[in-house]
Scaffold this motif. Sequence first.
Motif, PDB file in Angstrom:
ATOM      1  N   GLU A  36       0.822  -1.202   0.000  1.00 15.39           N
ATOM      2  CA  GLU A  36       0.000   0.000   0.000  1.00 15.39           C
ATOM      3  C   GLU A  36       0.864   1.264   0.000  1.00 15.39           C
ATOM      4  OE1 GLU A  36      -2.848   0.022   3.074  1.00 15.39           O
ATOM      5  OE2 GLU A  36      -3.902  -1.787   2.393  1.00 15.39           O
ATOM      6  N   ASP A  37       1.967   1.240   0.746  1.00 19.09           N
ATOM      7  CA  ASP A  37       2.860   2.396   0.766  1.00 19.09           C
ATOM      8  C   ASP A  37       3.520   2.601  -0.596  1.00 19.09           C
ATOM      9  OD1 ASP A  37       2.219   2.799   3.396  1.00 19.09           O
ATOM     10  OD2 ASP A  37       3.956   1.697   4.170  1.00 19.09           O
ATOM     11  N   LEU A  38       3.841   1.501  -1.289  1.00 16.73           N
ATOM     12  CA  LEU A  38       4.441   1.628  -2.615  1.00 16.73           C
ATOM     13  C   LEU A  38       3.484   2.307  -3.587  1.00 16.73           C
ATOM     14  CD1 LEU A  38       6.155  -1.876  -2.926  1.00 16.73           C
ATOM     15  CD2 LEU A  38       7.316   0.322  -2.751  1.00 16.73           C
ATOM     16  N   VAL A  53       2.063   7.336  -6.623  1.00 16.89           N
ATOM     17  CA  VAL A  53       1.072   8.334  -7.006  1.00 16.89           C
ATOM     18  C   VAL A  53       1.456   9.705  -6.470  1.00 16.89           C
ATOM     19  CG1 VAL A  53      -1.346   9.003  -6.766  1.00 16.89           C
ATOM     20  CG2 VAL A  53      -0.762   6.620  -7.213  1.00 16.89           C
ATOM     21  N   SER A  54       1.996   9.741  -5.249  1.00 22.36           N
ATOM     22  CA  SER A  54       2.440  11.014  -4.691  1.00 22.36           C
ATOM     23  C   SER A  54       3.598  11.596  -5.491  1.00 22.36           C
ATOM     24  CB  SER A  54       2.853  10.822  -3.230  1.00 22.36           C
ATOM     25  OG  SER A  54       3.350  12.021  -2.685  1.00 22.36           O
ATOM     26  N   SER A  55       4.495  10.741  -5.985  1.00 22.11           N
ATOM     27  CA  SER A  55       5.604  11.232  -6.800  1.00 22.11           C
ATOM     28  C   SER A  55       5.102  11.830  -8.099  1.00 22.11           C
ATOM     29  CB  SER A  55       6.583  10.090  -7.072  1.00 22.11           C
ATOM     30  OG  SER A  55       7.130   9.580  -5.869  1.00 22.11           O
ATOM     31  N   TRP A  56       4.117  11.199  -8.717  1.00 19.29           N
ATOM     32  CA  TRP A  56       3.523  11.768  -9.933  1.00 19.29           C
ATOM     33  C   TRP A  56       2.866  13.113  -9.635  1.00 19.29           C
ATOM     34  CZ3 TRP A  56       4.104  11.053 -14.866  1.00 19.29           C
ATOM     35  CH2 TRP A  56       4.550   9.833 -15.369  1.00 19.29           C
ATOM     36  N   ARG A  57       2.194  13.198  -8.512  1.00 18.37           N
ATOM     37  CA  ARG A  57       1.491  14.425  -8.165  1.00 18.37           C
ATOM     38  C   ARG A  57       2.477  15.569  -7.904  1.00 18.37           C
ATOM     39  NH1 ARG A  57      -0.917  12.508  -4.115  1.00 18.37           N
ATOM     40  NH2 ARG A  57      -2.750  11.786  -5.237  1.00 18.37           N
ATOM     41  N   GLU A  58       3.597  15.260  -7.252  1.00 15.50           N
ATOM     42  CA  GLU A  58       4.559  16.306  -6.934  1.00 15.50           C
ATOM     43  C   GLU A  58       5.431  16.672  -8.129  1.00 15.50           C
ATOM     44  OE1 GLU A  58       6.786  14.881  -3.670  1.00 15.50           O
ATOM     45  OE2 GLU A  58       5.086  14.850  -2.269  1.00 15.50           O
ATOM     46  N   THR A  59       5.743  15.690  -8.967  1.00 14.98           N
ATOM     47  CA  THR A  59       6.661  15.945 -10.086  1.00 14.98           C
ATOM     48  C   THR A  59       5.956  16.607 -11.255  1.00 14.98           C
ATOM     49  OG1 THR A  59       7.935  13.993  -9.419  1.00 14.98           O
ATOM     50  CG2 THR A  59       8.351  14.868 -11.626  1.00 14.98           C
ATOM     51  N   VAL A  60       4.754  16.161 -11.592  1.00 16.91           N
ATOM     52  CA  VAL A  60       4.054  16.633 -12.785  1.00 16.91           C
ATOM     53  C   VAL A  60       2.877  17.519 -12.427  1.00 16.91           C
ATOM     54  CG1 VAL A  60       2.873  15.939 -14.890  1.00 16.91           C
ATOM     55  CG2 VAL A  60       4.777  14.560 -14.030  1.00 16.91           C
ATOM     56  N   GLY A  61       2.028  17.061 -11.525  1.00 16.88           N
ATOM     57  CA  GLY A  61       0.834  17.833 -11.199  1.00 16.88           C
ATOM     58  C   GLY A  61      -0.200  17.739 -12.297  1.00 16.88           C
ATOM     59  N   GLY A  62      -1.036  18.783 -12.429  1.00 15.25           N
ATOM     60  CA  GLY A  62      -2.055  18.781 -13.472  1.00 15.25           C
ATOM     61  C   GLY A  62      -3.019  17.620 -13.320  1.00 15.25           C
ATOM     62  N   TYR A  63      -3.118  16.807 -14.349  1.00 12.04           N
ATOM     63  CA  TYR A  63      -4.009  15.658 -14.341  1.00 12.04           C
ATOM     64  C   TYR A  63      -3.718  14.716 -13.169  1.00 12.04           C
ATOM     65  CZ  TYR A  63      -5.490  10.943 -15.711  1.00 12.04           C
ATOM     66  OH  TYR A  63      -5.998   9.681 -15.722  1.00 12.04           O
ATOM     67  N   PHE A  64      -2.451  14.598 -12.794  1.00  5.44           N
ATOM     68  CA  PHE A  64      -2.060  13.620 -11.788  1.00  5.44           C
ATOM     69  C   PHE A  64      -2.375  14.071 -10.366  1.00  5.44           C
ATOM     70  CE2 PHE A  64       0.517  12.660 -15.497  1.00  5.44           C
ATOM     71  CZ  PHE A  64       0.341  11.291 -15.602  1.00  5.44           C
ATOM     72  N   LYS A  65      -2.894  15.282 -10.183  1.00  6.00           N
ATOM     73  CA  LYS A  65      -3.337  15.683  -8.854  1.00  6.00           C
ATOM     74  C   LYS A  65      -4.557  14.886  -8.414  1.00  6.00           C
ATOM     75  CE  LYS A  65      -1.529  20.414  -8.940  1.00  6.00           C
ATOM     76  NZ  LYS A  65      -1.865  21.856  -8.847  1.00  6.00           N
ATOM     77  N   ARG A  66      -5.321  14.381  -9.361  1.00  4.00           N
ATOM     78  CA  ARG A  66      -6.491  13.544  -9.061  1.00  4.00           C
ATOM     79  C   ARG A  66      -6.316  12.127  -9.597  1.00  4.00           C
ATOM     80  NH1 ARG A  66     -11.426  17.668 -10.819  1.00  4.00           N
ATOM     81  NH2 ARG A  66     -10.758  19.465  -9.560  1.00  4.00           N
ATOM     82  N   PHE A  67      -5.080  11.742  -9.794  1.00  2.00           N
ATOM     83  CA  PHE A  67      -4.779  10.461 -10.431  1.00  2.00           C
ATOM     84  C   PHE A  67      -5.066   9.311  -9.472  1.00  2.00           C
ATOM     85  CE2 PHE A  67      -1.362   7.433 -12.053  1.00  2.00           C
ATOM     86  CZ  PHE A  67      -2.151   6.969 -13.086  1.00  2.00           C
ATOM     87  N   GLU A 105      -6.496   2.434 -11.835  1.00  2.00           N
ATOM     88  CA  GLU A 105      -7.583   1.463 -11.679  1.00  2.00           C
ATOM     89  C   GLU A 105      -7.178   0.276 -10.827  1.00  2.00           C
ATOM     90  OE1 GLU A 105     -10.401  -1.385 -14.568  1.00  2.00           O
ATOM     91  OE2 GLU A 105      -8.858  -0.062 -15.429  1.00  2.00           O
ATOM     92  N   TYR A 106      -5.915  -0.184 -10.976  1.00  2.31           N
ATOM     93  CA  TYR A 106      -5.477  -1.398 -10.291  1.00  2.31           C
ATOM     94  C   TYR A 106      -4.609  -1.101  -9.070  1.00  2.31           C
ATOM     95  CZ  TYR A 106      -7.263  -3.846 -14.362  1.00  2.31           C
ATOM     96  OH  TYR A 106      -8.065  -4.332 -15.354  1.00  2.31           O
ATOM     97  N   PHE A 107      -4.803   0.078  -8.471  1.00  2.00           N
ATOM     98  CA  PHE A 107      -4.162   0.414  -7.201  1.00  2.00           C
ATOM     99  C   PHE A 107      -5.237   0.432  -6.121  1.00  2.00           C
ATOM    100  CE2 PHE A 107       0.064   2.758  -8.239  1.00  2.00           C
ATOM    101  CZ  PHE A 107       0.500   1.630  -8.906  1.00  2.00           C
ATOM    102  N   PRO A 108      -5.514  -0.681  -5.456  1.00  2.00           N
ATOM    103  CA  PRO A 108      -6.582  -0.693  -4.442  1.00  2.00           C
ATOM    104  C   PRO A 108      -6.325   0.266  -3.294  1.00  2.00           C
ATOM    105  CG  PRO A 108      -5.894  -2.926  -5.038  1.00  2.00           C
ATOM    106  CD  PRO A 108      -4.899  -1.993  -5.641  1.00  2.00           C
ATOM    107  N   ALA A 109      -5.059   0.541  -2.983  1.00  2.00           N
ATOM    108  CA  ALA A 109      -4.759   1.426  -1.860  1.00  2.00           C
ATOM    109  C   ALA A 109      -5.071   2.880  -2.169  1.00  2.00           C
ATOM    110  CB  ALA A 109      -3.280   1.294  -1.480  1.00  2.00           C
ATOM    111  N   VAL A 110      -5.242   3.227  -3.444  1.00  2.00           N
ATOM    112  CA  VAL A 110      -5.484   4.609  -3.853  1.00  2.00           C
ATOM    113  C   VAL A 110      -6.890   4.803  -4.371  1.00  2.00           C
ATOM    114  CG1 VAL A 110      -4.713   6.463  -5.388  1.00  2.00           C
ATOM    115  CG2 VAL A 110      -3.044   4.908  -4.353  1.00  2.00           C
TER     116      VAL A 110
END
Length: 558
Positions: free
Chosen positions: A219-221, A226-240, A243-248
């Motif tokens: 779950e931490d992985l 997802v947090s790395s995508w949100r911090e590095t890129v942002g935009g669309y990935f702020k709500r990313f 589908e196959y990440f049950p922890a998110v």
Amino acid sequence: MGRPYSVRAALRAFLAESLAATRPRATLAQRRAFHEYFVTHLPSSSLSPDRQPSAHRLPRNESQPHSGPSSRAAQIAQSQQASRDTTIVRIPIKSAKHHFGAGVSRGSRPYNEDTYQAGTIEMPSFAKRQPMSLNRRPGSEMSGEAAKSELGDPQVFYFGVFDGHGGGECSEFLQERLHGYVEEAALLFGLESSLQKGGAANANALDSEGGIMGEQDPEDLQKSLVSSWRETVGGYFKRFKPEYFPAVTNHSGPEPPETLNNSSIETVLTYAFLKADLDFTAAQASKRTEQTSTSSSMDDPVLSDKPLNENDLLFHPDRPASQNLRHKPQRPSSSPDLSAPIGGSKRFQGGSTASVALISTPTPVPFWHPASPSTLMVAHVGDTRVLLCRTSDGKSVSMTTNHHPDAPVEATRLRRYASTFTTDSFGEERMGGLANTRSFGDVSSKRVGVSAEPQITKADIGPGEYAFAVLMSDGISAVLSDQEIVDIVKEARTPAQAANDLTGFAVEVAESADNATALVVRLGGWERRSEGGGGSFGTKEQRDYRKSEAENPRARRQ
């Protein structure tokens, strides 16, 4: 973007580097990584038949006739014992023309941007367990029996097609390293074998130390990526929310399938694709373009008036692109050269699509054996395609869907983020100039939702249910229909000949031939490929007409 790096992210990076430096890598060193060959058993008599001892050890004048039924029975027993004496050999997949074939053509383009990969990958089996009441033909397991992997499971085969655009840097990166990300993800998530009880394969893989990155929970992985995508890129990935990440992902409505858990094969493949794309994207953003790296460009009055961060594709006022990569990312151990820069020394703004097929069997019998069941897992991004040929009726079965803006699922996902959807002169919708809404790379389009989240399809294949599988780039699928592709393969004698015939025909009939790559993989029903549906006659007349029209270019003008 927010703050450059949070305290939690910095602490996580420091612990990862410390653990990687202090902890021995014996687990990965002992694992047999990806290889472009498969291991199998062959009778010892087929290796060097001339070295077999002669049946007549005595001179002819001292030989004796048969002494009765007892000696005949002894001879039969001796021959059966010799036939059971087998030797393990390695067979390169790319050279096994009766099991696999690859056809490559650059078409009318000046260079080829397509790549492909084929081999075996070291990961626990995900094949569907067969019931104990299933009876098999006696002796079928001995014919071409494949050796087990070091994890104790049958070998998992890996096939991939990568169609680059804007250059071949991204497709070459996927060819060389994507399989390493898959192996690494299976190890990190503790993927359990579907054949062994008690997670024996998982225990061997993790070596009781919790993976190569330290004690990390699946779950931490997921949340960390997802947090790395949100911090590095942002935009669309702020709500990313993959589908196959049950922890998110918050599942609303029907419950997720039983196989979807934090250590499922779907989660492993999704993590591997997203992690590879994040490393490639961050590596490109950390580079300077050739325009900004040369001092002569600043002498131009037009260029000097442009903003300094114009070429920072993931720019932020407080964090330029050159600072997006503070530490060296963790690389798969099976990568050929970890010191080489990802995507070349200059910033690469193109990308690549990908279609990866994994085949696992519940028994050591290889998947191309007529009596062997298997499980096919396809992870797909972009417009490369994977097709199956059904043995019963000879019809094509598509395992992928093109990720284009006109696809209903993609349109719903992206219209809230994309600034505009345009239609080109060919009537095709594009988003920011891209025909694909999912791809690796394409750094400048990441903010509007172009991601490498794979579409995953799983198929449990019965003995002889399908004749073959075809993986291809859009240089073939955009020119020929699915049934035409399947019918061309039916007419070939071997998968190697079928792949060359397929690429050759697609390039010949195309008005402007794109790069064409085709992989043909033999399945259990290969010998019966021409039985169902009248063989290849369904599209033969159409193909003959297209070929004659291509041979007479003047006919197209009338």
